[in-house]
Every structure is written in C-alpha cells, then in structure tokens.
Motif scaffolding. Structure first.
Motif, short mmCIF file in Angstrom:
data_model
loop_
_atom_site.label_atom_id
_atom_site.label_comp_id
_atom_site.label_asym_id
_atom_site.label_seq_id
_atom_site.Cartn_x
_atom_site.Cartn_y
_atom_site.Cartn_z
N ILE A 1 -2.91 2.13 15.60
CA ILE A 1 -1.63 2.74 15.20
C ILE A 1 -1.79 3.86 14.20
O ILE A 1 -0.86 4.64 13.98
CB ILE A 1 -0.69 1.64 14.63
N THR A 2 -2.97 3.99 13.59
CA THR A 2 -3.13 4.91 12.47
C THR A 2 -2.90 6.38 12.84
O THR A 2 -2.45 7.16 12.02
CB THR A 2 -4.52 4.72 11.83
N ALA A 3 -3.17 6.76 14.06
CA ALA A 3 -2.94 8.15 14.47
C ALA A 3 -1.46 8.45 14.69
O ALA A 3 -1.05 9.61 14.61
CB ALA A 3 -3.73 8.46 15.75
N ILE A 4 -0.64 7.41 14.93
CA ILE A 4 0.72 7.67 15.42
C ILE A 4 1.81 6.80 14.77
O ILE A 4 2.85 6.58 15.39
CB ILE A 4 0.77 7.47 16.94
N PRO A 5 1.66 6.29 13.55
CA PRO A 5 2.68 5.38 13.02
C PRO A 5 4.01 6.05 12.72
O PRO A 5 5.04 5.38 12.66
CB PRO A 5 2.03 4.86 11.73
N ASN A 6 4.00 7.36 12.56
CA ASN A 6 5.23 8.09 12.21
C ASN A 6 6.09 8.45 13.41
O ASN A 6 7.24 8.86 13.25
CB ASN A 6 4.85 9.38 11.48
N THR A 7 5.56 8.29 14.61
CA THR A 7 6.31 8.71 15.81
C THR A 7 6.57 7.56 16.78
O THR A 7 7.34 7.73 17.73
CB THR A 7 5.51 9.79 16.58
N THR A 8 5.96 6.41 16.55
CA THR A 8 5.98 5.34 17.54
C THR A 8 7.25 4.49 17.47
O THR A 8 7.74 4.17 16.38
CB THR A 8 4.74 4.44 17.35
N THR A 9 7.75 4.09 18.61
CA THR A 9 8.88 3.17 18.68
C THR A 9 8.43 1.77 18.23
O THR A 9 7.23 1.49 18.17
CB THR A 9 9.40 3.06 20.12
N TRP A 10 9.39 0.91 17.96
CA TRP A 10 9.02 -0.44 17.52
C TRP A 10 8.26 -1.19 18.61
O TRP A 10 7.28 -1.87 18.34
CB TRP A 10 10.26 -1.23 17.07
N TRP A 11 8.71 -1.02 19.86
CA TRP A 11 8.01 -1.71 20.94
C TRP A 11 6.65 -1.07 21.21
O TRP A 11 5.70 -1.73 21.65
CB TRP A 11 8.85 -1.75 22.21
N ALA B 1 5.71 2.11 7.83
CA ALA B 1 5.44 0.77 7.31
C ALA B 1 5.66 -0.30 8.37
O ALA B 1 4.87 -1.25 8.50
CB ALA B 1 6.32 0.49 6.09
N MET B 2 6.72 -0.13 9.15
CA MET B 2 7.04 -1.11 10.19
C MET B 2 6.00 -1.11 11.30
O MET B 2 5.49 -2.16 11.69
CB MET B 2 8.44 -0.82 10.76
N THR B 3 5.68 0.07 11.83
CA THR B 3 4.74 0.13 12.95
C THR B 3 3.33 -0.31 12.52
O THR B 3 2.61 -0.95 13.30
CB THR B 3 4.68 1.54 13.55
N THR B 4 2.96 0.02 11.29
CA THR B 4 1.65 -0.40 10.77
C THR B 4 1.56 -1.92 10.75
O THR B 4 0.56 -2.52 11.17
CB THR B 4 1.41 0.17 9.37
N THR B 5 2.60 -2.57 10.25
CA THR B 5 2.61 -4.03 10.13
C THR B 5 2.63 -4.71 11.49
O THR B 5 1.90 -5.68 11.73
CB THR B 5 3.82 -4.47 9.29
N ILE B 6 3.48 -4.22 12.38
CA ILE B 6 3.58 -4.83 13.71
C ILE B 6 2.27 -4.68 14.49
O ILE B 6 1.80 -5.63 15.14
CB ILE B 6 4.75 -4.22 14.50
N ALA B 7 1.67 -3.49 14.43
CA ALA B 7 0.42 -3.27 15.15
C ALA B 7 -0.70 -4.14 14.59
O ALA B 7 -1.54 -4.65 15.35
CB ALA B 7 0.03 -1.79 15.07
N MET B 8 -0.71 -4.33 13.29
CA MET B 8 -1.70 -5.20 12.67
C MET B 8 -1.59 -6.62 13.22
O MET B 8 -2.58 -7.22 13.66
CB MET B 8 -1.47 -5.23 11.15
#
Length: 441
Positions: A286-296, A245-252
């Motif tokens: 981000i859709t391929a990798i939202p579960n593994t990506t760091t916040w930065w 949820a966090m990485t999806t929102t930040i990448a958006m």
C-alpha cells in the motif's frame, strides 16, 4: 508569551510547526531500524546475530554520511534540481535532507537480510556506500523530483512502495543470487533444507516495531500541519491524511490475514513467520498508493501482497534456488511491485461515476514503465558491484568462517557466550570454561 506568539510572523510559526512535524515523523521512520535489527536478528542463526546487528548499525552510520556527502547531490542532479540541494544552511533544508535520508537508509538496510550468514562485512559496507551514494539517489531523483524522468511520465509512488521497498527487495534478491546460498541450504538433488532463525520472539517484535514506524512513512508523508492563506495561518491540506491512515492500517491487517490463509491452505498450519512477514508485505503493497486507494482497494492490495508472499518465497527458494534469508524479495520486492502496478485499478478516480477503463489502462502502462526502469537499473548496478566483489574474492566469507559463525570470525564476539565455546567466559560460579563443567557432585 501568548501575546508575543500571536504577534509573531505567521510564516515563521507555520514553518516552525511544519518542520517539527516532519522531524517527529522522521524519528518514527528512523526507529524502524530497531525493527529491522530485531526482525533480521530473529531470522538468522544465533552464531550470526552480532554480525546482523552490526550491519544494521553500520548501514545507518555509513549510509547516512554518504547520502549527505554524495547521495543527496546525485538525487538532485538526476531530478533536474542542480547542485543547490540542502547546502543552503537553512533549517528547512537540513530537515528536508534528513527526511530524505531516512527513506534512503530504509532502502539500504533491506539488502542486509537477503545476504545474511555469508557476506563479508567489508563487502556489505562497500555496497552500502554505493547504494546510499548512487543507486538509491538515482531512483528517488527519477521518481520524486519534478525534473525526474519517471515523475515527468506521471509515475505514482506516494511514499516509496517501489522507490524504497521494491528497489531494496530487488537489490537484495540480486545480491543473494550473486553470493550463492548458505552452506547446507540445498542438497545435491536440488531440494531445499530449512535453516530456521534463532528467535521467533525477536522476529515478531521487529515486525511490530516496523509497523509502528510505518505510520511515519505513510501518514508522515501526507500531512502538512499549517499553511498561509491570505496572510493568515490556516490548517494544511488534511484532505487525504485520513485516507492514508485508513488504507495503511487495513492493508497491514489484510497482509497478515492473506499470508496466514495461504500458509494454512498449503500446509494446514498457520506459520507465524509468514503472518509476520505478510503483515509487512501488506504495508509495502500500500505504500506507493495510500493517498489514492479506495477502502476496498486497501483490503485487496494488502490481501494480495500478503497472499503472494508464501508463493513467491517458495518460488525463489525452490525454483530459482536463491537463498533469500529474511524473505526480503517477497516482503519488499514483489509486494512493492504489486502495489505499484495496482495503482490505477483501485484508485478513487478510477471508480468515480463508474469504472474509468481509460484511466486504468493509462495508469497501468505508466506504472509498468516505472517499475521496469527501476528494476533494470537496480539489478544492473547491484549485480555489477557484487559481481566485482566476488571476482576479487571479497564478497563471501570462507567456508570455515561461515561454519563457525560470523559473530566470531568477523567480530570476535559471541552473542550468547553461555551456549558457545565458553572459552574465557566467567560464569556466576567462577567457571572459566563451560566444557569443563560436569554433572558430578
């Protein structure tokens, strides 16, 4: 009622709640079709709006039927699951099929934005049949089934950054190339003319609807509500739901910012449509990798996905001279490829205890192989189908129909009759032909 529920089989409760969750996120993903419809309708001329809306409606209707009858079986065969798939009559089987179907239809509908304004409806539907029945199922079977070729290599695509969006964007670019540009898009010297869409409001509304539905795409894929542990009900694995949820929102957010900054740097203006499409490109990235990506990493992937959009769109428009009407390649294609390839460089495991160079290199090679295989398959299959349709004269409407608009020539309607020919339209004052109206008292 409470006592009876507590006495129920725990496995029954767990299955029921989990299936309900999957259905809810499936409905969110389905609602993305409303976003696609508005986004694409806003980016085409007013004379082609009904045609674009019809294509979106038929993409779902025709595509989901073919995915049920053929596509899911092809997917299972390619993935090594045999012919069993979802025809077992169980509730879980039907829900699993529907969850897969909304992903398939998302890939299919992306293509309509690239070929807008000149593709025959029959040609587009023919391609929809084949992408739902064969082209997409081959990609998803290779990537998401345990026995699939790419899955066996360790290819990572959590929710379809490459499998759904990258494939759809590449297919759209290929189809647009085969069809050729719209009339008046390019001058004899090769310079490009801007053919603006008819409604920025529709385009932005569609963008926000898509962004809302995207949480079903990513977060919906991540969560399992309940599980069974030692015969008792326990919470499912929520270890990475928050990260998704966090990485999806930040990448958006970063995608919109990145596209806006590049637009401003190039023209001293912040183009609204670039910002909207940049927001979507950040989501795709981000859709391929939202579960593994760091916040930065989410900031980096989203920002780069948005920043590349104006650059890639201009390259496609001016250097390749491909008329990608709704910018489906820079939004879905190149952004999907970018995010997929960055997987190992922004993953949490790559930076646990310091930079793990071996993990980064191995992961990149695997991702590159997966992207290459999906690209070659998609380009070859798409070019073959649209090339065959073009060869028999069934790919593109006539110049007269294109100039008149596909709403009238393909559907016999006008989206905005008050601003069209006015023939046969009865206004509030009783006028039947607007051309007869004058300013005389």
């Amino acid at each position: 009622m409470t006592y009876e529920l507590l006495q129920s089989n725990p496995e029954t409760i767990v299955e029921g709640v989990n299936l309900l969750w999957v259905l809810v996120v499936t409905f969110l993903i389905f609602f993305m079709h409303a976003g696609f419809a508005m986004l694409e309708a806003g980016q085409v001329r007013s004379k082609n709006v009904a045609n674009q809306l019809t294509k979106n409606l038929l993409t779902w209707s025709v595509g989901v039927a073919l995915f049920f009858l053929v596509g899911a079986t092809v997917e299972g065969l390619v993935g090594g699951a045999g012919l069993s798939w979802q025809m077992n009559g169980s509730s879980s089987g039907w829900v699993t099929w529907l969850f897969g179907a909304v992903f398939a239809m998302t890939a299919a509908t992306i293509v309509s934005g690239a070929v807008a304004g000149r593709a025959k409806l029959r040609a587009y539907i023919t391609y929809t049949v084949l992408i739902a029945a064969v082209i997409y199922p081959v990609v998803s079977g290779m990537s998401w089934y345990e026995g699939g070729l790419l899955a066996g290599l360790g290819f990572a695509d959590f929710a379809g950054g490459m499998v759904v969006h990258g494939m759809g964007g590449i297919a759209g670019l290929t189809a647009a190339y085969v069809l050729g540009p719209r009339m008046g898009r390019y001058n004899e010297d090769g310079s490009a003319n801007v053919i603006p869409g008819h409604s920025m409001t529709f385009a932005v509304l569609g963008t926000l609807i898509l962004a809302f539905g995207w949480y079903g795409f990513n977060v919906g894929t991540a969560a399992t509500v309940f599980s069974i542990e030692e015969g008792a009900i326990a919470l499912g694995d929520f270890s990475y739901v928050g990260r998704v949820a966090m990485t999806t929102t930040i990448a958006m957010a970063s995608g919109a910012i990145g596209a806006g900054l590049i637009s401003w740097a190039k023209t001293s203006k912040v183009d609204t449509l670039y910002v909207a499409n940049g927001l979507l490109a950040g989501l795709v990235g981000i859709t391929a990798i939202p579960n593994t990506t760091t916040w930065w990493g989410a900031f980096l992937v989203g920002g780069l996905a948005g920043a590349q959009l104006p650059v890639v769109f201009e390259f496609v428009e001016k250097r390749l001279q491909i008329d990608d009407v709704c910018a489906v390649f820079p939004v879905h294609g190149s952004a999907g490829v970018l995010g997929t390839l960055l997987y190992s460089f922004v993953a949490v495991d790559a930076w646990a205890g310091g930079a793990n160079v071996g993990f980064m290199i191995d992961g990149f090679v695997t991702q590159l192989i997966g992207v290459a295989i999906i690209t070659v398959w998609t380009v070859a299959a798409t070019a073959l189908i649209w090339g065959a349709l073009k060869a028999v004269g069934q790919a593109r409407v006539t110049p007269e129909h294109e100039q008149e608009g596909l709403d009238v020539s393909e559907h016999g309607v006008e989206t905005y009759p008050e601003f069209g020919s006015g023939e046969g339209v009865v206004a509030d004052g009783g006028t039947t032909n607007f051309s007869e109206v004058t300013n005389d008292d």
